[in-house]
Motif scaffolding. Structure first.
Motif, PDB file in Angstrom:
ATOM      1  N   TRP A 191       0.845  -1.195   0.000  1.00  0.00           N
ATOM      2  CA  TRP A 191       0.000   0.000   0.000  1.00  0.00           C
ATOM      3  C   TRP A 191       0.876   1.240   0.000  1.00  0.00           C
ATOM      4  O   TRP A 191       1.919   1.272   0.634  1.00  0.00           O
ATOM      5  CB  TRP A 191      -0.855   0.051   1.268  1.00  0.00           C
ATOM      6  CG  TRP A 191      -1.968  -0.919   1.290  1.00  0.00           C
ATOM      7  CD1 TRP A 191      -1.910  -2.198   1.733  1.00  0.00           C
ATOM      8  CD2 TRP A 191      -3.306  -0.707   0.874  1.00  0.00           C
ATOM      9  NE1 TRP A 191      -3.129  -2.780   1.616  1.00  0.00           N
ATOM     10  CE2 TRP A 191      -4.012  -1.893   1.091  1.00  0.00           C
ATOM     11  CE3 TRP A 191      -3.978   0.382   0.339  1.00  0.00           C
ATOM     12  CZ2 TRP A 191      -5.351  -2.025   0.798  1.00  0.00           C
ATOM     13  CZ3 TRP A 191      -5.313   0.249   0.048  1.00  0.00           C
ATOM     14  CH2 TRP A 191      -5.988  -0.953   0.274  1.00  0.00           C
ATOM     15  N   HIS A 243      -0.028   5.196   0.798  1.00  0.00           N
ATOM     16  CA  HIS A 243      -1.044   6.180   1.177  1.00  0.00           C
ATOM     17  C   HIS A 243      -0.409   7.556   1.132  1.00  0.00           C
ATOM     18  O   HIS A 243       0.566   7.820   1.841  1.00  0.00           O
ATOM     19  CB  HIS A 243      -1.574   5.875   2.582  1.00  0.00           C
ATOM     20  CG  HIS A 243      -2.616   6.848   3.021  1.00  0.00           C
ATOM     21  ND1 HIS A 243      -3.926   6.768   2.631  1.00  0.00           N
ATOM     22  CD2 HIS A 243      -2.525   7.951   3.811  1.00  0.00           C
ATOM     23  CE1 HIS A 243      -4.607   7.761   3.164  1.00  0.00           C
ATOM     24  NE2 HIS A 243      -3.773   8.499   3.886  1.00  0.00           N
ATOM     25  N   ARG A 296       2.889   7.227   3.318  1.00  0.00           N
ATOM     26  CA  ARG A 296       3.195   6.029   4.091  1.00  0.00           C
ATOM     27  C   ARG A 296       3.249   4.851   3.130  1.00  0.00           C
ATOM     28  O   ARG A 296       2.340   4.648   2.330  1.00  0.00           O
ATOM     29  CB  ARG A 296       2.131   5.785   5.152  1.00  0.00           C
ATOM     30  CG  ARG A 296       2.448   4.597   6.011  1.00  0.00           C
ATOM     31  CD  ARG A 296       1.452   4.449   7.113  1.00  0.00           C
ATOM     32  NE  ARG A 296       1.895   3.386   8.007  1.00  0.00           N
ATOM     33  CZ  ARG A 296       1.461   3.226   9.216  1.00  0.00           C
ATOM     34  NH1 ARG A 296       0.560   4.050   9.692  1.00  0.00           N
ATOM     35  NH2 ARG A 296       1.901   2.252   9.955  1.00  0.00           N
ATOM     36  N   SER A 297       4.315   4.078   3.213  1.00  0.00           N
ATOM     37  CA  SER A 297       4.517   2.905   2.372  1.00  0.00           C
ATOM     38  C   SER A 297       4.472   1.678   3.273  1.00  0.00           C
ATOM     39  O   SER A 297       5.202   1.601   4.265  1.00  0.00           O
ATOM     40  CB  SER A 297       5.870   2.999   1.656  1.00  0.00           C
ATOM     41  OG  SER A 297       6.133   1.805   0.961  1.00  0.00           O
ATOM     42  N   TRP A 298       3.620   0.711   2.919  1.00  0.00           N
ATOM     43  CA  TRP A 298       3.452  -0.498   3.720  1.00  0.00           C
ATOM     44  C   TRP A 298       3.505  -1.700   2.792  1.00  0.00           C
ATOM     45  O   TRP A 298       2.975  -1.664   1.675  1.00  0.00           O
ATOM     46  CB  TRP A 298       2.111  -0.461   4.440  1.00  0.00           C
ATOM     47  CG  TRP A 298       1.821  -1.690   5.218  1.00  0.00           C
ATOM     48  CD1 TRP A 298       2.178  -1.948   6.505  1.00  0.00           C
ATOM     49  CD2 TRP A 298       1.105  -2.839   4.761  1.00  0.00           C
ATOM     50  NE1 TRP A 298       1.727  -3.181   6.872  1.00  0.00           N
ATOM     51  CE2 TRP A 298       1.076  -3.765   5.815  1.00  0.00           C
ATOM     52  CE3 TRP A 298       0.509  -3.186   3.554  1.00  0.00           C
ATOM     53  CZ2 TRP A 298       0.462  -4.991   5.707  1.00  0.00           C
ATOM     54  CZ3 TRP A 298      -0.100  -4.413   3.436  1.00  0.00           C
ATOM     55  CH2 TRP A 298      -0.127  -5.302   4.507  1.00  0.00           C
ATOM     56  N   CYS A 299       4.133  -2.774   3.230  1.00  0.00           N
ATOM     57  CA  CYS A 299       4.215  -4.003   2.443  1.00  0.00           C
ATOM     58  C   CYS A 299       4.067  -5.193   3.388  1.00  0.00           C
ATOM     59  O   CYS A 299       4.420  -5.117   4.574  1.00  0.00           O
ATOM     60  CB  CYS A 299       5.550  -4.072   1.697  1.00  0.00           C
ATOM     61  SG  CYS A 299       5.712  -5.531   0.646  1.00  0.00           S
ATOM     62  N   SER A 300       3.561  -6.300   2.869  1.00  0.00           N
ATOM     63  CA  SER A 300       3.361  -7.486   3.710  1.00  0.00           C
ATOM     64  C   SER A 300       4.675  -8.143   4.114  1.00  0.00           C
ATOM     65  O   SER A 300       4.707  -8.998   4.996  1.00  0.00           O
ATOM     66  CB  SER A 300       2.467  -8.498   2.986  1.00  0.00           C
ATOM     67  OG  SER A 300       3.097  -8.934   1.803  1.00  0.00           O
ATOM     68  N   HIS A 353       8.954   3.468  -2.875  1.00  0.00           N
ATOM     69  CA  HIS A 353       7.885   2.466  -2.869  1.00  0.00           C
ATOM     70  C   HIS A 353       7.785   1.782  -4.240  1.00  0.00           C
ATOM     71  O   HIS A 353       7.627   0.565  -4.320  1.00  0.00           O
ATOM     72  CB  HIS A 353       6.548   3.119  -2.509  1.00  0.00           C
ATOM     73  CG  HIS A 353       5.393   2.180  -2.521  1.00  0.00           C
ATOM     74  ND1 HIS A 353       5.111   1.351  -1.460  1.00  0.00           N
ATOM     75  CD2 HIS A 353       4.452   1.923  -3.457  1.00  0.00           C
ATOM     76  CE1 HIS A 353       4.037   0.627  -1.753  1.00  0.00           C
ATOM     77  NE2 HIS A 353       3.623   0.955  -2.957  1.00  0.00           N
ATOM     78  N   ARG A 401       7.714  -4.103   5.653  1.00  0.00           N
ATOM     79  CA  ARG A 401       8.070  -2.704   5.400  1.00  0.00           C
ATOM     80  C   ARG A 401       6.937  -1.802   5.871  1.00  0.00           C
ATOM     81  O   ARG A 401       5.774  -2.016   5.548  1.00  0.00           O
ATOM     82  CB  ARG A 401       8.307  -2.528   3.905  1.00  0.00           C
ATOM     83  CG  ARG A 401       8.515  -1.110   3.468  1.00  0.00           C
ATOM     84  CD  ARG A 401       8.556  -1.078   1.944  1.00  0.00           C
ATOM     85  NE  ARG A 401       8.580   0.251   1.435  1.00  0.00           N
ATOM     86  CZ  ARG A 401       9.663   0.859   0.971  1.00  0.00           C
ATOM     87  NH1 ARG A 401      10.811   0.222   0.964  1.00  0.00           N
ATOM     88  NH2 ARG A 401       9.599   2.087   0.510  1.00  0.00           N
ATOM     89  N   ASP A 402       7.275  -0.767   6.641  1.00  0.00           N
ATOM     90  CA  ASP A 402       6.307   0.223   7.101  1.00  0.00           C
ATOM     91  C   ASP A 402       7.052   1.542   7.298  1.00  0.00           C
ATOM     92  O   ASP A 402       7.673   1.756   8.340  1.00  0.00           O
ATOM     93  CB  ASP A 402       5.645  -0.241   8.396  1.00  0.00           C
ATOM     94  CG  ASP A 402       4.478   0.645   8.795  1.00  0.00           C
ATOM     95  OD1 ASP A 402       4.139   1.578   8.037  1.00  0.00           O
ATOM     96  OD2 ASP A 402       3.888   0.392   9.860  1.00  0.00           O
ATOM     97  N   PHE A 436       7.184   5.946   6.881  1.00  0.00           N
ATOM     98  CA  PHE A 436       6.385   7.159   6.877  1.00  0.00           C
ATOM     99  C   PHE A 436       7.302   8.329   6.576  1.00  0.00           C
ATOM    100  O   PHE A 436       8.436   8.388   7.067  1.00  0.00           O
ATOM    101  CB  PHE A 436       5.710   7.358   8.241  1.00  0.00           C
ATOM    102  CG  PHE A 436       4.940   8.645   8.334  1.00  0.00           C
ATOM    103  CD1 PHE A 436       3.663   8.735   7.807  1.00  0.00           C
ATOM    104  CD2 PHE A 436       5.492   9.764   8.935  1.00  0.00           C
ATOM    105  CE1 PHE A 436       2.945   9.922   7.884  1.00  0.00           C
ATOM    106  CE2 PHE A 436       4.782  10.948   9.023  1.00  0.00           C
ATOM    107  CZ  PHE A 436       3.500  11.027   8.483  1.00  0.00           C
TER     108      PHE A 436
END
Length: 117
Positions: A60, A62, A75-79, A99, A82-83, A85
């Motif tokens: 994701w 956002h 904000r970059s999130w990965c399963s 990202h 990775r998280d 901001f």
């Protein structure tokens, strides 16, 4: 003056004597086949709204860009765990580019790419 008695306008003349089960109405084309569904009701089978095709969000990004005088953020999130901001225009733009690079390099995303095809 004489008074005339009128029967009640919408009342049945006699009360029903007990409970009966409903019977299907005959078809309008003259056949004796019963009418199953009321007119205007869809009779086709619709797809199940809870159907699960197995796809899950894996990565994701956002982006919050509120407008003049406010600080944008991303904000970059990965399963894979990775998280990240970032706040501020230059940092948020750098995180967006990072990202995109991560989506091509992440082993979990690379294995997901071929499943859709």
């Amino acid at each position: 003056m004489s008074t005339r008695e009128h029967p009640p306008a919408n009342s049945p003349l006699s009360a029903p004597t007990g409970i009966r089960s409903a019977e299907p109405a005959p078809a309008t084309d003259g056949n004796a086949a019963p009418k199953i569904v009321a007119e205007g009701v869809l009779s086709s089978v619709l797809p199940d709204p809870r159907f699960d095709d197995g796809r899950r969000p894996v990565a994701w990004l956002h982006i919050n860009a509120p407008g003049r005088g406010a600080t944008p953020s991303a904000r970059s999130w990965c399963s894979c765990g990775r998280d990240l901001f970032a706040a501020g225009q230059s940092r948020a733009l750098a995180l967006i580019d990072d990202h995109v690079r991560h989506r091509t390099a992440c082993p979990q995303l690379a294995s997901q790419e071929g499943k859709a095809a």
